[in-house]
Design an enzyme around this catalytic site. Structure first.
Site, short mmCIF file in Angstrom:
data_model
loop_
_atom_site.label_atom_id
_atom_site.label_comp_id
_atom_site.label_asym_id
_atom_site.label_seq_id
_atom_site.Cartn_x
_atom_site.Cartn_y
_atom_site.Cartn_z
N GLY A 221 0.78 -1.23 0.00
CA GLY A 221 0.00 0.00 0.00
C GLY A 221 0.81 1.27 0.00
N PRO A 255 4.87 -4.89 -0.90
CA PRO A 255 4.79 -3.69 -1.75
C PRO A 255 4.72 -4.03 -3.23
CG PRO A 255 7.05 -4.08 -1.08
CD PRO A 255 6.23 -5.15 -0.41
N GLY A 256 3.87 -3.33 -3.94
CA GLY A 256 3.79 -3.51 -5.40
C GLY A 256 4.14 -2.21 -6.09
N CYS A 322 -14.18 4.01 -27.65
CA CYS A 322 -15.51 4.61 -27.75
C CYS A 322 -16.18 4.72 -26.38
CB CYS A 322 -16.36 3.79 -28.70
SG CYS A 322 -15.54 3.64 -30.29
N GLU A 323 -15.62 5.51 -25.52
CA GLU A 323 -16.14 5.78 -24.18
C GLU A 323 -15.70 7.18 -23.81
OE1 GLU A 323 -17.54 3.51 -21.83
OE2 GLU A 323 -17.31 1.69 -23.02
#
Ligand code: LLP
Length: 383
Positions: A221, A255-256, A322-323
Site C-alpha cells: 500500500g 509492496p507492489g 468509444c467511451e
C-alpha cells in the site's frame, strides 16, 4: 529520455503505444525498501502490480519474494526464479484447485475467511497459515483502493478473528500469522499506526488464549508521488515498527506500486487534434491500455517527448476508445502538439499493463525494459 535513451528512438524501433520501463528505477525503489523495511522483515513484491517476467526476474534477483493472488501469478513467480518459500498466496476467492496447487508447492497461504480455512484443512492438516484481518481502518485513499474497512470484502473483521484462529486450530491447521492489507496508494503513516495497534491487541488476546502468533504480515500500500511531493516515507514506518512491535515477532511486507510504479512510462503518439470549445488531443493509447485515470480519476503527469516552442494551452489528452471515460487528463498545459508527436504518460509501471484489456478489440501493448542504456523487448505487441 529514459535512462539516457531517447524515447523517440524506442518509439521508432518498436512503434507506439508502448510501455517502457527503467531497470534502474526498479533497483532504486527496491533498494530503498530493502534498506528500510527489509532490515526488519521480509519483502514480497505484489506481482499484480506488474507481472512481466523480465521485471519479476529483476525484482527476485534482488532477494525479494512474491505476493501472489492466483495460480498463474504463483507460476509466474516460480518461473521467474522466486523460491517457493518466499511466495505468499493472498486473495479473497481462491479456488480449491488454486489452494491445492499452492499446497503442492509448499506456498504460504493467507486465508481470508473461515470457509477458506476449512477448505485448506480439508486439503492438508498441519499446514501453517496466515489469517487476514480486516482492522476497520480508513486508509485515506481513493474509495476503490481501501481494503480495511467494514464495507470492504477483505479479511475477517478483527472482532471475529479470535474465533477464526480457534476454528483453524480445531480443524488441524497452525495459524501462526496475522495478516492485513488496508489499501493502496497510502501516503500517511496514521492508517498503519492504527491498524498495527489493532493487530497487536489481537495478538495479545490470542497469546493469552494460548495461541502463539509469530508473524505479522502488514501487506503493501505504500503510495508514490504521481506529480508533486514525495513517496510514502517507508523509513517512518520502520521507526514505528521498531518501537512498537515486540522483539522476536517476524514481519512481512507486500509492496507492489512502490517498486514498479515510477519505472514505467507509457509512450503514445498524437493522432489528431480537435480545437473547439475544448482542445482535444487524440492519442493512440486508450483506456484499455491504462485504466487508472478512468477508474480511479488517477493523475499521471503527461509530458511532451517532442519539444515545441509555442504558448501553453490547456489540452484534454484522450484515447481512441468509444467511451467518454477514455481520457487520460484534462487541461494539461502543453504547446499544442503536432500530429505524430510523442507524449509520455509517467509513473505507469504499476497497474498499467497489468490492468490492460483488449476492449474495442485493441491489441495488448508491447513492453521494453531499459537496462544499462540498452532497450530489450520484453513483451511483443499483441496480435
Ligand atoms: N497485498 C495485497 C493483499 C494486495 O491486495 C495488494 C494490492 C498489495 C499487497 C500491493 O499493494 P500496493 O503496494 O501495490 O499498493 N489497481 C489499483 C491498486 C490495487 C491494489 C490491489 N491490491 C491502482 O491502480 O491503484
Amino acid at each position: 529520455m529514459l535512462d539516457r535513451l531517447p524515447l523517440t528512438s524506442i518509439a521508432r524501433e518498436y512503434g507506439t503505444p508502448i510501455y517502457v520501463y527503467s531497470a534502474s528505477s526498479i533497483r532504486r525503489q527496491a533498494a530503498r525498501l530493502m534498506q528500510s523495511l527489509g532490515t526488519i522483515g521480509s519483502l514480497h513484491y505484489a506481482v499484480k502490480a506488474n507481472s512481466n517476467p523480465a521485471l519479476l526476474a529483476l525484482v527476485f534477483s534482488m532477494g525479494i519474494g512474491a505476493d501472489t493472488v492466483s495460480r498463474r501469478e504463483i507460476q509466474a513467480a516460480l518461473d521467474a526464479g522466486c523460491p517457493a518459500d518466499r511466495i505468499i498466496f493472498s486473495g479473497v476467492g481462491k479456488t480449491p484447485e488454486e489452494l491445492a496447487f499452492a499446497l503442492e508447492h509448499d506456498i504460504f497461504i493467507n486465508a481470508e475467511s473461515e470457509e477458506e480455512l476449512a477448505a485448506i484443512a480439508l486439503l492438508r492438516r498441519g499446514t501453517h497459515v496466515g489469517i487476514r484481518i480486516n482492522p476497520g481502518v480508513d486508509a485515506r485513499t481513493h474509495q476503490y483502493l481501501t481494503t480495511g474497512m467494514d464495507e470492504n470484502k477483505f479479511g475477517i473483521p478483527v472482532d471475529a478473528a479470535p474465533d477464526a484462529f480457534r476454528l483453524a486450530i480445531d480443524a488441524g491447521l497452525v495459524p501462526d500469522t496475522i495478516s492485513c492489507h488496508i489499501g493502496s496508494q497510502i501516503m500517511s503513516l496514521e492508517p498503519y499506526r492504527k491498524s498495527l495497534a489493532r493487530l497487536l491487541e489481537l495478538r495479545d488476546s490470542l497469546m493469552s488464549d494460548g495461541i502463539p502468533v509469530s508473524r505479522l504480515d502488514l501487506g503493501g500500500g505504500f503510495g508514490i508521488n504521481y506529480g508533486e511531493g514525495t513517496d510514502f516515507a517507508v523509513e517512518d514506518l520502520r521507526a514505528l515498527l521498531r518501537r512498537d512491535v515486540p522483539k522476536g515477532m517476524k514481519l512481512s511486507f507486500e509492496p507492489g506500486r512502490y517498486i514498479a510504479g515510477h519505472a514505467g512510462t507509457l509512450v503514445t503518439q498524437v493522432l489528431y487534434r480537435k480545437c473547439y470549445t475544448r482542445t482535444f488531443v487524440v492519442v493512440d493509447a486508450g483506456m484499455n491500455d491504462l485504466i487508472r485515470p478512468a477508474l480511479y480519476q488517477a493523475h499521471h503527469t503527461i509530458l511532451p517527448v517532442t519539444r515545441r516552442d509555442a504558448e501553453l494551452i490547456p489540452c484534454d489528452i484522450v484515447g481512441p476508445v468509444c467511451e467518454s471515460a477514455d481520457c487520460f487528463a484534462q487541461d494539461v498545459p502543453l504547446p499544442l502538439p503536432e500530429q505524430g508527436d510523442l507524449l509520455a504518460i509517467c509513473d505507469t509501471g504499476a497497474y498499467g499493463w497489468s490492468m490492460s484489456s483488449t476492449y474495442n478489440s485493441r491489441p495488448l501493448l508491447p513492453e521494453v525494459l531499459i537496462e544499462d542504456g540498452e532497450p530489450a523487448l520484453i513483451r511483443e505487441r499483441g496480435l
